[in-house]
Design an enzyme around this catalytic site. Structure first.
Site, mmCIF file in Angstrom:
data_model
loop_
_atom_site.group_PDB
_atom_site.id
_atom_site.type_symbol
_atom_site.label_atom_id
_atom_site.label_comp_id
_atom_site.label_asym_id
_atom_site.label_seq_id
_atom_site.Cartn_x
_atom_site.Cartn_y
_atom_site.Cartn_z
ATOM 1 N N GLY A 18 0.189 -23.639 -9.954
ATOM 2 C CA GLY A 18 -0.935 -22.933 -9.348
ATOM 3 C C GLY A 18 -1.359 -23.448 -7.988
ATOM 4 O O GLY A 18 -2.551 -23.395 -7.659
ATOM 5 N N ILE A 98 8.602 -10.546 -15.513
ATOM 6 C CA ILE A 98 8.939 -9.241 -14.941
ATOM 7 C C ILE A 98 8.042 -8.219 -15.625
ATOM 8 O O ILE A 98 8.070 -8.065 -16.851
ATOM 9 C CB ILE A 98 10.420 -8.905 -15.155
ATOM 10 C CG1 ILE A 98 11.307 -9.902 -14.400
ATOM 11 C CG2 ILE A 98 10.718 -7.472 -14.694
ATOM 12 C CD1 ILE A 98 12.792 -9.718 -14.648
ATOM 13 N N ASN A 113 2.036 -10.100 -4.487
ATOM 14 C CA ASN A 113 2.878 -11.193 -4.965
ATOM 15 C C ASN A 113 3.382 -11.982 -3.762
ATOM 16 O O ASN A 113 3.470 -11.458 -2.650
ATOM 17 C CB ASN A 113 4.081 -10.628 -5.737
ATOM 18 C CG ASN A 113 4.981 -11.722 -6.299
ATOM 19 O OD1 ASN A 113 4.499 -12.677 -6.900
ATOM 20 N ND2 ASN A 113 6.283 -11.589 -6.105
ATOM 21 N N HIS A 115 6.732 -14.293 -2.672
ATOM 22 C CA HIS A 115 8.096 -14.570 -3.111
ATOM 23 C C HIS A 115 8.746 -15.543 -2.131
ATOM 24 O O HIS A 115 8.647 -15.357 -0.910
ATOM 25 C CB HIS A 115 8.906 -13.269 -3.167
ATOM 26 C CG HIS A 115 10.305 -13.464 -3.660
ATOM 27 N ND1 HIS A 115 10.591 -13.763 -4.974
ATOM 28 C CD2 HIS A 115 11.496 -13.430 -3.012
ATOM 29 C CE1 HIS A 115 11.900 -13.890 -5.114
ATOM 30 N NE2 HIS A 115 12.474 -13.694 -3.939
ATOM 31 N N SER A 142 7.582 -14.462 1.589
ATOM 32 C CA SER A 142 7.071 -13.125 1.879
ATOM 33 C C SER A 142 5.926 -12.803 0.929
ATOM 34 O O SER A 142 6.042 -13.012 -0.279
ATOM 35 C CB SER A 142 8.168 -12.065 1.687
ATOM 36 O OG SER A 142 9.338 -12.373 2.409
ATOM 37 N N THR A 147 5.531 -3.350 -6.598
ATOM 38 C CA THR A 147 5.926 -2.033 -7.076
ATOM 39 C C THR A 147 6.800 -2.222 -8.316
ATOM 40 O O THR A 147 7.040 -3.347 -8.751
ATOM 41 C CB THR A 147 6.678 -1.252 -5.984
ATOM 42 O OG1 THR A 147 7.809 -2.025 -5.543
ATOM 43 C CG2 THR A 147 5.770 -0.961 -4.788
ATOM 44 N N LEU A 150 11.726 -5.126 -8.965
ATOM 45 C CA LEU A 150 11.516 -6.562 -8.777
ATOM 46 C C LEU A 150 11.565 -6.951 -7.304
ATOM 47 O O LEU A 150 12.562 -6.673 -6.619
ATOM 48 C CB LEU A 150 12.571 -7.339 -9.569
ATOM 49 C CG LEU A 150 12.515 -8.866 -9.448
ATOM 50 C CD1 LEU A 150 11.238 -9.416 -10.073
ATOM 51 C CD2 LEU A 150 13.748 -9.489 -10.106
ATOM 52 N N ASP A 151 10.499 -7.607 -6.839
ATOM 53 C CA ASP A 151 10.431 -8.153 -5.469
ATOM 54 C C ASP A 151 10.797 -7.099 -4.421
ATOM 55 O O ASP A 151 11.468 -7.388 -3.423
ATOM 56 C CB ASP A 151 11.364 -9.373 -5.334
ATOM 57 C CG ASP A 151 10.993 -10.496 -6.282
ATOM 58 O OD1 ASP A 151 9.792 -10.653 -6.571
ATOM 59 O OD2 ASP A 151 11.896 -11.216 -6.739
ATOM 60 N N GLU A 180 3.414 -21.059 2.329
ATOM 61 C CA GLU A 180 2.819 -20.132 1.356
ATOM 62 C C GLU A 180 1.312 -20.337 1.241
ATOM 63 O O GLU A 180 0.547 -19.371 1.163
ATOM 64 C CB GLU A 180 3.467 -20.329 -0.012
ATOM 65 C CG GLU A 180 4.904 -19.853 -0.113
ATOM 66 C CD GLU A 180 5.465 -20.027 -1.505
ATOM 67 O OE1 GLU A 180 4.700 -20.412 -2.418
ATOM 68 O OE2 GLU A 180 6.670 -19.773 -1.699
#
Length: 218
Positions: A18, A98, A113, A115, A142, A147, A150-151, A180
């Protein structure tokens, strides 16, 4: 209307340490993000992200994926738990699941998200090693809308780091994580300021459609 009444509600999903969650907690507490994290939910009871939530006085909820026979059954329970908090935004911060198409469709344009690759490169796992094995000169992370695939959602922001000679995947990962922690709170802020939206599977910031690699400050 009071300032508190204007705050967006965020639910964060985590599976592990986290660190990005902590960056967003800090930004909310410092007033940099006009939002309140109303819950942190994890599929793993031992996830340290839950302790970060408790330390910050945020409700910490476990929805253990091993207790459900199918992905759909799990996602239905996850949806039920999230809905209790009526979030404006759902933030995936190292949530290693997923999600089913049906779940994602419930939150179109409301889920972000992060990634660890420069999408569309290296969707899925082991991105740092894959970038090294490919001989790439740069890597990064990124932030994108989620959506059904996946990614694959529209990218909002990317940050790049050079890949040094003889660098291993662990060292590269540490350098990407530093980026990030800066990127994710910024994108969450944009969303909570009503500056960032997803429309027709495209990301728009301040009414301007973003490029495939997201926002770039030129």
């Amino acid at each position: 209307m009071s300032d508190a009444a204007k705050l967006k509600s965020i639910v964060v999903l985590v599976s592990g340490n986290g660190s990005n969650l902590q960056a967003i907690i800090d930004a909310c507490e410092q007033g940099k993000i006009p939002a309140k994290i109303t819950a942190v939910i994890s599929n793993k009871a031992q996830a340290y992200g839950l302790q970060r939530a408790k330390t910050a006085g945020i409700p910490a909820v476990v929805v253990d994926h091993t207790a459900y026979l199918t992905r759909e059954a799990y996602d239905q329970q996850l949806l039920a738990q999230i809905s209790k908090f009526a979030p404006d935004l759902i933030v995936l911060a190292g949530f290693m699941r997923i999600l089913s198409h049906e779940f994602v469709e419930n939150f179109q344009g409301q889920m972000l998200n992060i990634h660890p690759s420069l999408l569309p490169k290296y969707k899925g796992l082991h991105t740092h090693q894959r970038a090294i094995d490919a001989g790439d000169q740069e890597h990064g992370a990124s932030v994108h809308f989620v959506t059904a695939d996946l990614d694959d959602g529209p990218v909002v922001l990317q940050s790049k780091v050079p890949i040094f000679e003889n660098q291993d995947a662990e060292e590269l990962a540490e350098r990407v994580i530093v980026q990030e922690r800066q990127m994710y709170p910024l994108v969450v802020k944009w969303f909570c300021q009503d500056r960032l939206i997803m429309l027709n599977n495209k990301a728009f910031l301040d009414g301007i459609e973003l490029e495939e690699q997201g926002y770039a400050a030129n």
